[in-house]
Write an enzyme that holds these catalytic residues in place. Structure first.
Site, PDB file in Angstrom:
ATOM      1  N   HIS A  17       0.848  -1.201   0.000  1.00 33.09           N
ATOM      2  CA  HIS A  17       0.000   0.000   0.000  1.00 33.09           C
ATOM      3  C   HIS A  17       0.886   1.255   0.000  1.00 33.09           C
ATOM      4  O   HIS A  17       0.648   2.203  -0.755  1.00 33.09           O
ATOM      5  CB  HIS A  17      -0.851   0.079   1.272  1.00 33.09           C
ATOM      6  CG  HIS A  17      -1.933  -0.950   1.397  1.00 33.09           C
ATOM      7  ND1 HIS A  17      -2.168  -1.641   2.559  1.00 33.09           N
ATOM      8  CD2 HIS A  17      -2.869  -1.378   0.516  1.00 33.09           C
ATOM      9  CE1 HIS A  17      -3.198  -2.457   2.400  1.00 33.09           C
ATOM     10  NE2 HIS A  17      -3.645  -2.318   1.152  1.00 33.09           N
ATOM     11  N   LYS A  41     -16.784  -6.510   3.809  1.00 32.20           N
ATOM     12  CA  LYS A  41     -15.991  -7.736   3.943  1.00 32.20           C
ATOM     13  C   LYS A  41     -16.448  -8.464   5.193  1.00 32.20           C
ATOM     14  O   LYS A  41     -16.926  -7.838   6.133  1.00 32.20           O
ATOM     15  CB  LYS A  41     -14.512  -7.399   4.095  1.00 32.20           C
ATOM     16  CG  LYS A  41     -13.850  -7.020   2.793  1.00 32.20           C
ATOM     17  CD  LYS A  41     -12.377  -6.785   3.011  1.00 32.20           C
ATOM     18  CE  LYS A  41     -11.679  -6.498   1.692  1.00 32.20           C
ATOM     19  NZ  LYS A  41     -10.306  -6.065   1.891  1.00 32.20           N
ATOM     20  N   ARG A  92      -2.415  -5.982  -8.089  1.00 31.11           N
ATOM     21  CA  ARG A  92      -1.393  -6.997  -7.830  1.00 31.11           C
ATOM     22  C   ARG A  92      -1.548  -8.109  -8.874  1.00 31.11           C
ATOM     23  O   ARG A  92      -1.403  -7.872 -10.046  1.00 31.11           O
ATOM     24  CB  ARG A  92      -1.542  -7.523  -6.404  1.00 31.11           C
ATOM     25  CG  ARG A  92      -1.274  -6.460  -5.342  1.00 31.11           C
ATOM     26  CD  ARG A  92      -1.767  -6.893  -3.996  1.00 31.11           C
ATOM     27  NE  ARG A  92      -3.206  -7.133  -4.058  1.00 31.11           N
ATOM     28  CZ  ARG A  92      -3.975  -7.490  -3.032  1.00 31.11           C
ATOM     29  NH1 ARG A  92      -3.434  -7.661  -1.857  1.00 31.11           N
ATOM     30  NH2 ARG A  92      -5.267  -7.660  -3.176  1.00 31.11           N
ATOM     31  N   SER A 130      -3.191  -7.430   3.242  1.00 30.66           N
ATOM     32  CA  SER A 130      -3.404  -7.219   4.681  1.00 30.66           C
ATOM     33  C   SER A 130      -3.820  -8.523   5.335  1.00 30.66           C
ATOM     34  O   SER A 130      -3.393  -8.825   6.454  1.00 30.66           O
ATOM     35  CB  SER A 130      -4.492  -6.166   4.914  1.00 30.66           C
ATOM     36  OG  SER A 130      -4.091  -4.933   4.390  1.00 30.66           O
TER      37      SER A 130
END
Ligand code: PNS
Length: 160
Positions: A17, A41, A92, A130
């Site tokens: 990040h 989430k 990514r 994360s």
């Protein structure tokens, strides 16, 4: 004056990040890092909104054109509120594409004046997330280098 937003849940901020924020800060005049309070989430975040904002402020203190704000609205409304015209997301591996393209398309549908730009993660951070960081830390593995130092300390305090 071009202002951009780098949005995310940042639970917690990773070195990947931070790399995207630094590169975005080199491309635009001003960057607002938007910390989403309630991302869609499963489960709640490990770190509170204040903690997540504080980690990013500490890790970006060397960047004079970066500020950090929490938000709990539509991203395009937050962009409007802070007068930003660009959303910058990191990409990514291929697995990011579908979700990111869907969000970019929906954000365009909600407000076509706001552009979404993607910055590719550097190979070192392509598989960093994360959730992987939290899993490693929960099992006692070292996350040094994967997250800024302020987060290394916070993870060991939180999970010890
Ligand atoms: O770090 P994340 O979890 O990939 O970030 C996702 C985030 C916060 C960028 C996304 O959930 C978001 O934009 N939330 C704000 C609500 C919103 O605007 N949703 C519609 C976009 S499709």
């Amino acid at each position: 004056m071009k202002r951009g937003i780098v949005p995310g849940t940042f639970d917690p901020l990773t070195s990947g990040h931070l790399d995207i924020i630094e590169r975005a800060a080199g491309l635009l005049d001003e960057i607002v890092v938007g910390v989403a309070l309630s991302a869609d989430k499963g489960g709640g975040p490990l770190f509170s909104e204040e903690e997540r904002v504080r980690f990013i402020e500490a890790a970006t203190s060397h960047l004079s054109n970066v500020s950090v704000r929490a938000f709990d609205t539509l991203l395009v409304d937050f962009a409007d509120e802070v007068d930003a015209s660009v959303i910058i997301k990191g990409l990514r591996a291929m697995t990011d594409f579908e979700r990111e393209f869907q969000m970019a398309a929906l954000n365009w549908r909600l407000d076509s004046k706001i552009e979404t730009m993607f910055i590719m993660a550097i190979p070192e951070y392509m598989f960093l997330s994360s959730s992987a960081v939290k899993e490693i830390a929960r099992h006692g593995g070292s996350v040094r280098g994967l997250v800024p130092e302020v987060v290394v300390e916070a993870l060991s305090r939180k999970l010890s």
